[in-house]
Design an enzyme around this catalytic site. Structure first.
Site, mmCIF file in Angstrom:
data_model
loop_
_atom_site.group_PDB
_atom_site.id
_atom_site.type_symbol
_atom_site.label_atom_id
_atom_site.label_comp_id
_atom_site.label_asym_id
_atom_site.label_seq_id
_atom_site.Cartn_x
_atom_site.Cartn_y
_atom_site.Cartn_z
ATOM 1 N N GLU A 263 6.635 -14.721 6.823
ATOM 2 C CA GLU A 263 7.109 -13.374 6.498
ATOM 3 C C GLU A 263 6.673 -12.407 7.585
ATOM 4 O O GLU A 263 5.511 -12.416 7.999
ATOM 5 C CB GLU A 263 6.544 -12.876 5.153
ATOM 6 C CG GLU A 263 7.053 -13.591 3.925
ATOM 7 C CD GLU A 263 6.439 -13.040 2.639
ATOM 8 O OE1 GLU A 263 5.893 -11.903 2.659
ATOM 9 O OE2 GLU A 263 6.489 -13.734 1.605
ATOM 10 N N GLU A 317 15.594 -5.128 -2.037
ATOM 11 C CA GLU A 317 15.369 -5.476 -3.439
ATOM 12 C C GLU A 317 15.036 -4.208 -4.230
ATOM 13 O O GLU A 317 13.878 -3.783 -4.288
ATOM 14 C CB GLU A 317 14.242 -6.509 -3.555
ATOM 15 C CG GLU A 317 14.576 -7.853 -2.902
ATOM 16 C CD GLU A 317 13.506 -8.889 -3.158
ATOM 17 O OE1 GLU A 317 13.589 -9.616 -4.161
ATOM 18 O OE2 GLU A 317 12.573 -8.954 -2.340
ATOM 19 N N LYS A 320 12.145 -3.990 -7.011
ATOM 20 C CA LYS A 320 10.740 -4.222 -6.679
ATOM 21 C C LYS A 320 9.885 -3.046 -7.160
ATOM 22 O O LYS A 320 10.248 -1.879 -6.948
ATOM 23 C CB LYS A 320 10.574 -4.368 -5.160
ATOM 24 C CG LYS A 320 10.924 -5.732 -4.612
ATOM 25 C CD LYS A 320 9.706 -6.624 -4.613
ATOM 26 C CE LYS A 320 9.954 -7.898 -3.842
ATOM 27 N NZ LYS A 320 8.785 -8.781 -3.837
ATOM 28 N N GLU A 326 8.716 -0.688 -0.656
ATOM 29 C CA GLU A 326 8.803 -2.036 -1.214
ATOM 30 C C GLU A 326 10.241 -2.452 -1.495
ATOM 31 O O GLU A 326 10.557 -3.635 -1.518
ATOM 32 C CB GLU A 326 7.978 -2.136 -2.499
ATOM 33 C CG GLU A 326 6.499 -2.347 -2.278
ATOM 34 C CD GLU A 326 6.190 -3.648 -1.541
ATOM 35 O OE1 GLU A 326 6.640 -4.713 -2.006
ATOM 36 O OE2 GLU A 326 5.534 -3.596 -0.492
#
Length: 496
Positions: A263, A317, A320, A326
């Site tokens: 990541e 996303e 999240k 985030e």
């Protein structure tokens, strides 16, 4: 205005993928409108993404990835770790259901056993190594241990005193887990999975780490960070953290375990307390990261040995929890629209992608000419594609070869079928791309579609065995009336 993206990703073959560094992408699913798995795979193909990491082993996406040519890392979610780490039979069942049932059609290359377990789920740390061993034993029992590696992603935050890298070491309180884990990775020929987030390092440094140093921006020598022990210069956080991981492993006497970064990325939007989570910074970081990896720059400790890296992440996303950032690490929105244009000019094989519905179906390089011929014949016959532009003297006759003529017929059929991913396969000799194959006066249906002049035509499915066709002869080296008849029979037989 339509948003465009430039995304440079390694288009290596399966044979060389393990030898050359690659850029992959993580696929999170915490979206309120998660695209259908076939749409996800279509986007991956259109963007030439050859490596993905899943945070679970979702059956629908594994099925959709079958025969796609995409290499896949699947994961044992943290919530399943305790059960697997305490039961060999549970691990065996997991492998049977999530690996054996899909491999080799779905090209699973590795399994992440948990994610950042040591920092996010310390109560499960005691069974982490057992879980790794049980999953590996199940692969051995299925004779898949050489094809599929087993590891577990760790956070770079467990590396203490990360600068200078030569003095770095893992948090010693974790050694009772780390040492047997590294022993396992070494004995099974696996690699250390490392999550690196220069964004957080920068945010938490209280101004010590310059923004340009975190973003891979070019620095004058007097602005580079210098390891006082080795006198090596570091121009970015990423390389320094990778080398810190190498030194940390060496501190524990492990010197031959490679690293893959599972990541890394940068958020494109943040709240008022996150002023550097911007589109420009996300673009700069990911563009420079991709270029850095694919140029095989390596790190100061291991120059020329690039570290394959998975960008976090494919989609924003929106579900999240946490701060605004985030929800905004993605390269794309849920509808497939890119968040920003990656700056990759001059970095090699740059792919210009307009993901506002501009995709094409082309003949796959290296395909068997006989298979291409059969597919071409089927498209121009049972597929009800109007192949008259391929006739001698017509706009798409030149170049007069099987690749060019097949591409025209494949793309026309693909658009007739509403650009469904399944309609661009032709028994494995076709692939979806965002590069417009139009040339000269030969304008492909996708290009016409931009002006609204292309209309969808009802066409049979690829499972049709109808021999109905408007037979004609193409006066070229690629198609004759005899070849057409033979092709119909061969293609229909291949579909049975």
């Amino acid at each position: 205005m339509a948003v465009h993206i430039l995304l440079l990703l390694l288009a290596a073959s399966v044979v060389t993928a393990d030898e050359d560094p690659f850029i992959g992408v993580n696929i999170g699913t915490d979206l309120s409108d998660m695209p259908h798995p076939t749409q996800v795979v279509a986007l991956l193909k259109a963007q030439q993404i050859r490596h993905v990491r899943l945070y679970n082993s979702d059956q629908a996406i594994l099925i959709a990835l079958a025969n796609s040519g995409i290499q896949v890392i699947i994961s044992v979610p943290n919530e399943e770790l305790l059960a697997i780490g305490q039961s060999n039979s549970t691990a065996a069942n997991w492998i049977s259901h999530n690996v054996v049932a899909h491999y080799p059609a779905t090209n699973i290359t590795a399994i992440c056993v948990g994610s950042e377990v040591l920092t996010t789920l310390p109560n499960a740390a005691k069974v982490l190594v057992s879980a790794l061993k049980f999953i590996h034993s199940a692969l051995v029992a299925s004779n898949l241990d050489r094809q599929i590696k087993v590891s577990t992603p760790i956070s770079s935050s467990i590396i203490l005193d990360s600068f200078p890298p030569s003095q770095a070491f893992f948090n010693r309180s974790l050694n009772p887990v780390l040492v047997p884990m590294l022993n396992f990775l070494q004995s099974t020929g696996s690699y250390l999975m490392l999550n690196i987030y220069p964004y957080y390092d920068y945010m938490q440094s209280n101004g010590v780490i310059p923004l340009d140093y975190a973003l891979f921006k070019p620095l004058p020598p007097n602005k580079e960070a210098v390891d006082s022990n080795t006198l090596v210069h570091y121009s970015n956080v990423f390389d320094a953290m990778v080398d810190a991981a190498y030194f940390s492993m060496a501190f524990l006497n492990f010197t031959n375990i490679p690293i893959t970064v599972t990541e890394s990325g940068w958020p494109s939007k943040g709240d008022s307390s996150e002023p550097d989570a911007t589109v420009d910074n996300a673009n700069t970081y990911n563009s420079n990261l991709i270029r850095h990896v694919l140029n095989k720059t390596g790190t100061p400790k291991r120059p020329g040995i690039a570290v394959s890296t998975f960008i976090y992440e494919l989609y924003n996303e929106d579900k999240k929890p946490g701060p605004v950032s985030e929800k905004n690490w993605g390269l794309f929105d849920a509808d497939g629209a890119p968040i920003y244009i990656l700056h990759l000019t001059g970095s090699g094989a740059v792919l210009a992608n307009d993901t506002t519905n501009q995709t094409y179906c082309t003949a796959k390089d290296g395909s068997d000419p006989k298979m291409l011929q059969a597919a071409l014949d089927w498209a121009c016959g049972s597929g009800k594609v109007d192949c008259s532009p391929l006739l001698q003297g017509q706009p798409c006759y030149e170049p007069d070869n099987i690749i060019a003529h097949s591409t025209y017929s494949f793309d026309t059929y693909y658009h007739q079928m509403g650009k469904s991913p399944e309609s661009c396969d032709f028994n494995g000799v076709a692939t979806i791309t965002t590069t417009d194959p139009s040339h000269g006066s030969c304008v492909f249906p996708g290009s016409l579609g931009k002006n609204g002049t292309f209309t969808n035509i009802t066409a049979p499915s690829m499972n049709s065995t109808s021999s109905d066709s408007s037979a004609y002869t193409l006066h070229s080296s690629t198609l004759t009336s005899i070849g057409m008849v033979f092709g119909f029979l061969l293609w229909d037989a291949l579909l049975l």
